[in-house]
Design a protein around this motif. Sequence first.
Motif: not given
Length: 965
Positions: A447, A322, A329-332, A435-438
Amino acid sequence: MNIKHLHPRTRLTLCATAVLSLMTVAQAQTNDAAAPVTMERIQITGSSIKRLAGETALPVSTIKAEELEARGHTELKDLVLEMPQSLSLGTNSGAAGPMLNLRGLGAMRTLTLLNGRRLANEPLQDQYVSVNVIPRMALDRAETLRDGASSIYGSDAIGGVQNFYTYNTYKGARVKAEWNQPEHSGGGETKALGAIVGFGDLGADGWNAYVSLDHQRKSALFKIDRPELYDYSVLQGMGLGLLPDNKNPSPTANFGFTTGANSNYNPAFATGCAPPYSLPTLGAGSVATPRSYSNAGCYRNPNYYDAVTDGSEITNVFGKLSWKINNDHSLTLEGLHSQFNVQKYRGMQTPGGTAPAATYSMPSTSKFYPGKGITPLVNVIGNPASGSMYIDAVKTPGTPVPLAMNNRTIYFVWGPAELGSAYRNDEQTNDRLVLTAEGTVAGFDYRVGLNYGRSLRDTRAGGGYILYSKAQEGFTNGILNPFGLQDAAGLEYLRSIEARDYSYRVNRAFNKSVDATLTRSLMELPGGPLMLAVSGELRRDSAKVDPAPLDYVAKNANGSYAIDAFGNVTKHDLVGETPTGVARTLSRDIKSAVIEVDAPVTKRLSLNAAVRSDTYSDLDTTTVNPKLSLRYQALDQLVLRASANTGFRAPSIMDIQNPTPEVRTQLMDDPVLCPSPTPTIPNTGTPVSGKTADQVCGQNINYWTKSPDNSFLKPEKSRGWTLGLALEPTKGLLMTADYWGIKLSDMLGAVAIAEVQQQPAKYAQNIIRNADGTINYIIASQANRGDTSIRGLDLSVAYRLRGLPIGELSFLLDGTYYESYRFSAEKGGEVLSNVGIITNDARYGGAGVNSGLAGMPQINPRWKHTASIGWRDGAWSAQVSVRYNTALTDITPRPGSTVNRVSPYSQYAASMSYTPFRGLKLGFAVNNFTNATPPITANNLYVGYITSMADVLGRAYKVTADYSF
């Protein structure tokens, strides 16, 4: 903000959250009564809009990983078996691993998710996901939506959704060891090791990364390990209508002088056959009127060869990274590698229809030929060359004389003793990368996810399988002995012709998708913001079938391989399994769009509406499915909720584009040429004039559960509704009730092989015959067949008592009552009820919702519940739990049985944990501490006990050590 200072309405919301979590204070509560509560909005299964768990209008149950451990669970299969809303699949004839079966609608109608997204399906059937692939060490909670959810998730969510959530972040390290040992000797032992390690603080450092590892191994349990359950002499005295076994293929073979009459005599019968591998029998006719001994001889001992539970090995690796880019903004990135192997025991294997021949033969030159010095001659009554086998002076009166062999070639059906039960290794792999961007942009919460999944199922002959041609050479050359145990040379030769770890079927499945969700507030309503969520998904499902391996496939006279026009192997050398597969890659594209609105109309009333469209490239239709739900706070202590929805299930890619028939084998009598009053029981029929029993009775018949080109199939349709309430009459006590109903139409189901057995005239076109009239194969494949209607009531009660002198106590009850379960196997056909009964009637089995998955009709108890009492005081905690289901009525007991009722079943477990110092937790549990045996049944689907819905391990002890640092 403290709970004791909250408004009662808010406190009810929080209490509902806790109770729906099915957590007992004794195991999961670590804060005291005055601890602060962070009211964080999170993603709840069944909605794209974040909210508090207690705010949802949908019946969602959540159970924490700690609670699973407190109940003594050794694997997620235990959760599947005990959930009141999940029903038994009967004896699953495959090895796909345990699957959730919400509302008894079948595993293919329950959608299983990991962190809100799909995994690649099991590739052989392409219809479900086993819970074996879920990483236990990283598991935070399991949410179960007990309502249709096609309006959010699309296909497969007719019965509901089970969503497994891993930890959002993890910092530190933890190792865990488990050992579960049954009290009785034998198999069934489970050993497990797990570890998780994580670094970084998402809030302080802006990142977090963790990885977890699970490994578990479970040994198989055989009937012979539980003699108290499977002693035939004891079972026969219970009034269950059990008859003596007839002679059948065994390591001490029955033989004859033609391929059609291959079991008339047995040289080992007079000396007791060869226990424990084979046993003597006088046959079922020995207790009939008049008595008959034509089926006397040796029979294979099922207690030695048959496994009650198969062996398994599970390894899961899960990792998550994470990265908080900034406050907006964040990426996991998360990855899963799961591999599990089911050691599926198949018993003693004998030649079938695809072997070079259905029998073995032996010339008179073999040293094991009867009368040549090693194998004794059989005594007969009557004609020395063809008389009946002599038993004793009372049963077979007359003067016994030695059977005149006359150097004739003998024929027999045989299987090895020394190799044990043949088993196949079903090795399954499931990998996923997400891969998720929120974040937030221009007033929208977004999302976006990229999802890639793949699964592999490699089915191998693990051990106990032999090559027909090599075995025949052994009999011809006098190396193998079909009438007793092997000598040293025979044993060495037998092991040399074993096909160990031979891969004969490989299937793969793939899942690639991109999804995006935008959420924002549209306006303020009296109860809060009006929320809108818009989602879209593009997904490609694909499957790959590897070609059948040619190592042991026979060749025709022209040099070509013995494979028919459909790709089926017609002749091969592997005894007991058939190499399968046609080299082909299948794919389809799915386009989906979802709109969801959440409207808090007032402080007490909120509405939620969603609609989803799905377009499948291999179907000639676009499905549109809406859902409407509401939540009304009638009183500060009372919440009312309701929902209505439509749903669908698309035929799987293997259903529609199946490249080759799926072939299975059934031991059965020809329903036309060997008719029987009990056609589903082999060797009970009488051959018609012109045919012998060896030709048409007790034959291993191939049947197709899938046919090529099923493009005519269309999606199933459903309508569902729920009406529920949550009541908190006093602080700490919460009661919930949800009345629900589901109607399905155009249900996909196969014609059951038992339906063909029971109604051969109706299904004459499904029976494909050879030139001599015997059965070649039977078609029992998929079609849109009938309808199902189910209604029931879910109830839960939870009570928490804190601040007591003895510590903290909690009580929990979670149950489901089935009001009705009605279905018709065909459009406009007879409506049948399947609640509170057990039956072997074929109309309740393959024709129903679990067609193709369950080897026998599903059992639906009228009531099923789990309950627990928990306690915690300082470093000590304990729990006692029980799972229970009501009695059943057997509507098709064995003829002559005096038992037509199956007793209720209860299984108790107790656990205790102790934390001697920070970081270390020691646990001890006793599962099934009353040593309850499965309930007894007189139904011929079972040999005495119902093992598909009850524990056969008996009392078992579990020890755990868990250390965090």
